[in-house]
Scaffold this motif. Structure first.
Motif, mmCIF file in Angstrom:
data_model
loop_
_atom_site.group_PDB
_atom_site.id
_atom_site.type_symbol
_atom_site.label_atom_id
_atom_site.label_comp_id
_atom_site.label_asym_id
_atom_site.label_seq_id
_atom_site.Cartn_x
_atom_site.Cartn_y
_atom_site.Cartn_z
ATOM 1 N N ASP A 142 0.832 -1.202 0.000
ATOM 2 C CA ASP A 142 0.000 0.000 0.000
ATOM 3 C C ASP A 142 0.868 1.255 0.000
ATOM 4 O O ASP A 142 0.494 2.284 -0.564
ATOM 5 N N VAL A 143 2.012 1.171 0.667
ATOM 6 C CA VAL A 143 2.970 2.279 0.716
ATOM 7 C C VAL A 143 4.349 1.718 0.369
ATOM 8 O O VAL A 143 4.767 0.702 0.922
ATOM 9 N N ILE A 144 5.039 2.371 -0.559
ATOM 10 C CA ILE A 144 6.401 1.971 -0.904
ATOM 11 C C ILE A 144 7.348 3.102 -0.523
ATOM 12 O O ILE A 144 7.111 4.265 -0.860
ATOM 13 N N ALA A 145 8.421 2.747 0.209
ATOM 14 C CA ALA A 145 9.435 3.707 0.632
ATOM 15 C C ALA A 145 10.759 3.329 -0.029
ATOM 16 O O ALA A 145 11.262 2.216 0.180
ATOM 17 N N LEU A 146 11.317 4.224 -0.830
ATOM 18 C CA LEU A 146 12.533 3.947 -1.596
ATOM 19 C C LEU A 146 13.639 4.915 -1.191
ATOM 20 O O LEU A 146 13.461 6.126 -1.240
ATOM 21 N N ASP A 147 14.784 4.373 -0.802
ATOM 22 C CA ASP A 147 15.936 5.188 -0.439
ATOM 23 C C ASP A 147 16.994 5.054 -1.530
ATOM 24 O O ASP A 147 17.617 4.007 -1.678
ATOM 25 N N GLU A 148 17.182 6.107 -2.309
ATOM 26 C CA GLU A 148 18.115 6.157 -3.439
ATOM 27 C C GLU A 148 17.908 4.975 -4.404
ATOM 28 O O GLU A 148 18.830 4.195 -4.654
ATOM 29 N N PRO A 149 16.715 4.840 -4.967
ATOM 30 C CA PRO A 149 16.445 3.684 -5.832
ATOM 31 C C PRO A 149 17.184 3.722 -7.158
ATOM 32 O O PRO A 149 17.343 2.691 -7.806
ATOM 33 N N THR A 150 17.652 4.908 -7.600
ATOM 34 C CA THR A 150 18.300 5.001 -8.907
ATOM 35 C C THR A 150 19.799 4.715 -8.850
ATOM 36 O O THR A 150 20.456 4.682 -9.896
ATOM 37 N N ASN A 151 20.349 4.517 -7.643
ATOM 38 C CA ASN A 151 21.770 4.162 -7.544
ATOM 39 C C ASN A 151 22.036 2.876 -8.318
ATOM 40 O O ASN A 151 21.292 1.889 -8.187
ATOM 41 N N HIS A 152 23.084 2.859 -9.121
ATOM 42 C CA HIS A 152 23.508 1.704 -9.919
ATOM 43 C C HIS A 152 22.592 1.424 -11.114
ATOM 44 O O HIS A 152 22.755 0.403 -11.782
ATOM 45 N N LEU A 153 21.612 2.299 -11.375
ATOM 46 C CA LEU A 153 20.767 2.110 -12.555
ATOM 47 C C LEU A 153 21.249 3.022 -13.674
ATOM 48 O O LEU A 153 21.673 4.155 -13.425
ATOM 49 N N ASP A 154 21.179 2.530 -14.919
ATOM 50 C CA ASP A 154 21.534 3.375 -16.052
ATOM 51 C C ASP A 154 20.316 4.192 -16.494
ATOM 52 O O ASP A 154 19.225 4.075 -15.915
ATOM 53 N N VAL A 155 20.506 5.030 -17.508
ATOM 54 C CA VAL A 155 19.446 5.938 -17.949
ATOM 55 C C VAL A 155 18.197 5.170 -18.352
ATOM 56 O O VAL A 155 17.065 5.568 -18.021
ATOM 57 N N GLU A 156 18.378 4.050 -19.047
ATOM 58 C CA GLU A 156 17.216 3.264 -19.481
ATOM 59 C C GLU A 156 16.438 2.707 -18.303
ATOM 60 O O GLU A 156 15.203 2.763 -18.264
ATOM 61 N N ALA A 157 17.168 2.141 -17.324
ATOM 62 C CA ALA A 157 16.492 1.541 -16.171
ATOM 63 C C ALA A 157 15.791 2.605 -15.326
ATOM 64 O O ALA A 157 14.700 2.362 -14.793
ATOM 65 N N ILE A 158 16.402 3.793 -15.201
ATOM 66 C CA ILE A 158 15.769 4.874 -14.444
ATOM 67 C C ILE A 158 14.485 5.324 -15.147
ATOM 68 O O ILE A 158 13.457 5.569 -14.502
ATOM 69 N N THR A 159 14.536 5.416 -16.472
ATOM 70 C CA THR A 159 13.342 5.787 -17.237
ATOM 71 C C THR A 159 12.256 4.730 -17.074
ATOM 72 O O THR A 159 11.071 5.060 -16.897
ATOM 73 N N TRP A 160 12.665 3.451 -17.114
ATOM 74 C CA TRP A 160 11.686 2.366 -16.908
ATOM 75 C C TRP A 160 11.068 2.478 -15.521
ATOM 76 O O TRP A 160 9.839 2.359 -15.365
ATOM 77 N N LEU A 161 11.906 2.700 -14.485
ATOM 78 C CA LEU A 161 11.404 2.754 -13.112
ATOM 79 C C LEU A 161 10.394 3.889 -12.944
ATOM 80 O O LEU A 161 9.344 3.705 -12.310
ATOM 81 N N ALA A 162 10.690 5.046 -13.523
ATOM 82 C CA ALA A 162 9.754 6.168 -13.428
ATOM 83 C C ALA A 162 8.414 5.805 -14.066
ATOM 84 O O ALA A 162 7.346 6.055 -13.492
ATOM 85 N N GLY A 163 8.458 5.198 -15.249
ATOM 86 C CA GLY A 163 7.225 4.799 -15.924
ATOM 87 C C GLY A 163 6.466 3.746 -15.142
ATOM 88 O O GLY A 163 5.228 3.791 -15.046
#
Length: 601
Positions: A142-163
């Motif tokens: 119900d609630v997701i808490a993310l601490d620096e989730p984009t660390n170690h992700l490349d541009v494609e993976a960060i774009t995927w995560l946002a979507g």
């Protein structure tokens, strides 16, 4: 909207300082909250208290009954003997998780290419981080808490995560809390921003761009002691309003208010003066890569690299991990020798690289910062022409966020972000005229990233940047290139007139292209020759020019949308349709580009 969880009078302190003093907050269904602030001000501690994994000294956190909270913190707690499959889906039967569209999306978006049965202990730190994130996102929360989730992700993976997160919350009435320094991600995902500072948490409406606007308004009314921070924020607001096509095409804050606040803010960089000074320091020749290739163990790693780097050029380089970005930087700096082609360097070129390792600090690890900088030059010139200014190393350190007390701190006792900033200072004081930055944003908070960008705006020289931080890359460079794999697997350099968005489109097209059967691949000719090769190369050049022209037209049309009468639905519809048609043409041209480059070999 229903209340999910809340905090009442939270107080947190350590033996040396108070972190929070009587903080009261609430989180409702549908909230997507970005948490920002300086390093050490308590962002992760706040997230931990709200998620129930850290206890405050006083006050309390209340959670509505039945609410499930999923947490991604910065610790790596995955057992080494688990396989990726066991870590992500546990004992869930394959037909169940494979039938869940969300789980399939998570596995494909984060773990594509990783062996499903590989043990966690065999993975790199970045791969383990991806598995931890996939494990969390595959669950029902119900609630997701993310601490620096984009660390170690490349541009494609960060774009995927946002979507993925936006789609998830479009279909789910839960809430999201995220601590990150990735400003593009904050602006793309979050609907509210909390700034942690001076023992309090201050809420702002909207994502990062809206937060910056409201902070500038607040700082303008604040005491003069905030003047330095205010000026940085106003400059960043000017960038957000003027400089980023993706943001100005869909304004996320009040345009009139933004324009009023930045009316007297100059362009972020005086490009003409900086390029003129760079040319005087470098001459016409910087580094030319002429039909360069690199091969290891009989396999081509990079091939057909043709790049003439100009004085004052500011270029970002994109590519997946392992594509050859570091090898390309090594060719430019001289640490890697080509196995084919040649490299021509100007006689006055001085290349310096800010690496991902802290090499410049190893020899001074036990020495105080004051002693380290006392050995260096007594002044450093920033900017060009009438805007040039001479700064002492101490003044530069102050601009990079160091206090006078920290000058007596041994280098080894600095935080990761402080060490990174000192490393950058040592590189700059060596007075290079070609500066290479390899993932420079690690361990930096958003305020410090803005300060470094401001410093680089006044640096006169040729700048090459490799970074997964899309915001930083777009902010400090004026053009982007990508290393894309050819049909033989070797990387080739491709100019990106459309920037990061074009890179993401090209990668999608590559992934969508059907693979040739092995027998067909063996039978295929190695490449065109003679007149056919020259014709194909000519068409590739024409395609690149046409793609660049169309991309510029699309960007201009999107900019114009921001100023169009928003009540003129018919006119807006026609403009959007025209933009869509141009973008479709760009995709067709890019597909043809891929076909030709495969034939050329």
């Amino acid at each position: 909207m229903a209340h999910l969880l809340g905090a009442e009078a939270l107080h947190l302190e350590y033996p040396t300082r108070v972190v929070f003093d009587s903080v009261t907050l609430g989180i409702e269904e549908g909230d997507r909250i970005g948490i920002v602030g300086r390093n050490g001000d308590g962002k992760s501690s706040l997230l931990g208290m709200l998620a129930g994994i850290k206890e405050p000294n006083s006050g309390r956190v209340t959670v509505r009954g039945g609410i499930r909270i999923g947490v991604l913190d910065q610790a790596d707690t995955l057992p080494d003997d688990l396989t990726i499959a066991q870590a992500v889906v546990g004992d869930t039967p394959k037909h169940e998780w494979a039938g869940d569209a969300r789980v399939r999306d998570v596995i494909e978006g984060l773990l594509g290419g990783l062996p499903w049965e590989a043990e966690i202990g065999t993975l790199s730190g970045g791969q383990r981080r991806r598995v931890s994130l996939a494990k969390l996102l595959a669950g029902d929360w119900d609630v997701i808490a993310l601490d620096e989730p984009t660390n170690h992700l490349d541009v494609e993976a960060i774009t995927w995560l946002a979507g993925h997160l936006k789609k998830r919350w479009a279909a789910n009435a839960g809430a999201l809390m995220v601590v990150t320094h990735d400003r593009w991600f904050l602006d793309e995902v979050c609907t509210e921003t909390w700034e942690v500072h001076d023992r309090i948490v201050e809420p702002f409406e909207g994502g990062y761009a809206a937060y910056i606007l409201q902070r500038v308004e607040r700082d303008r009314m604040a005491a003069a002691t905030e003047a330095k921070r205010q000026n940085l924020a106003r400059k960043e607001l000017a960038w957000l309003r003027r400089g980023a096509p993706a943001r100005t095409s869909k304004p996320k804050f009040r345009i009139d208010a933004a324009n009023e606040l930045i009316a007297d803010v100059p362009e972020i960089r005086d490009k003409v003066s900086l390029q003129s000074l760079a040319a005087s320091r470098l001459g016409k020749d910087v580094v030319d890569l002429l039909d360069v290739g690199v091969a290891w163990d009989g396999r081509d790693f990079l091939r057909d690299i043709e790049w003439r780097i100009a004085p004052g050029e500011r270029t970002g380089i994109l590519g997946v991990n392992g594509a050859g970005k570091s090898t390309l930087l090594g060719l430019i700096s001289g640490t890697v020798e080509p196995t084919s082609g040649r490299i021509k360097r100007g006689t006055t070129v001085r290349v310096k690289t800010l690496t991902q390792r802290l090499e410049e600090l190893e020899e001074v690890w036990d020495e105080p910062v004051r002693v380290v900088i006392s050995r260096l030059r007594t002044s450093y010139t920033l900017g060009a022409g009438s805007k040039a200014q001479d700064l002492t190393p101490g003044q530069l350190l102050e601009r990079l966020g160091f206090s006078s007390a920290q000058l007596s701190t041994p280098v080894k006792d600095l935080s990761g972000g402080q060490q990174r900033r000192l490393q950058l200072l040592l590189v700059l004081l060596d007075q290079p005229n070609v500066l290479i930055l390899d993932e420079p944003t690690n361990d930096m908070d958003t305020d410090m990233l803005a300060a470094i960008e401001d410093l680089l705006d006044s640096w006169s020289g040729t700048l090459l940047v490799v970074s997964h931080d899309r915001y930083f890359l777009e902010r400090v460079t004026d053009q982007q290139y990508a290393i894309l794999p050819g049909p033989d697997g070797a990387g080739r350099l491709r100019h990106l007139p459309g920037g990061v968005d074009e890179y993401l489109r090209l990668r999608q097209l590559q992934d969508a292209a059907p693979a040739k059967p092995a027998a067909q691949a063996e039978a295929a000719p190695k490449g065109l020759e003679g007149a056919a090769l020259r014709a194909a190369q000519k068409e590739v050049s024409a395609l690149e020019r046409r793609i660049q022209k169309l991309t510029e037209q699309v960007d201009a049309a999107k900019h114009a949308l921001a100023d169009h009468d928003q009540s003129d639905y018919a006119g807006l519809g026609e403009k959007m349709k025209a933009i869509g048609e141009q973008e479709a043409e760009i995709e067709e041209l890019e597909l043809r580009w891929f076909e030709l480059t495969e034939e050329i070999g």
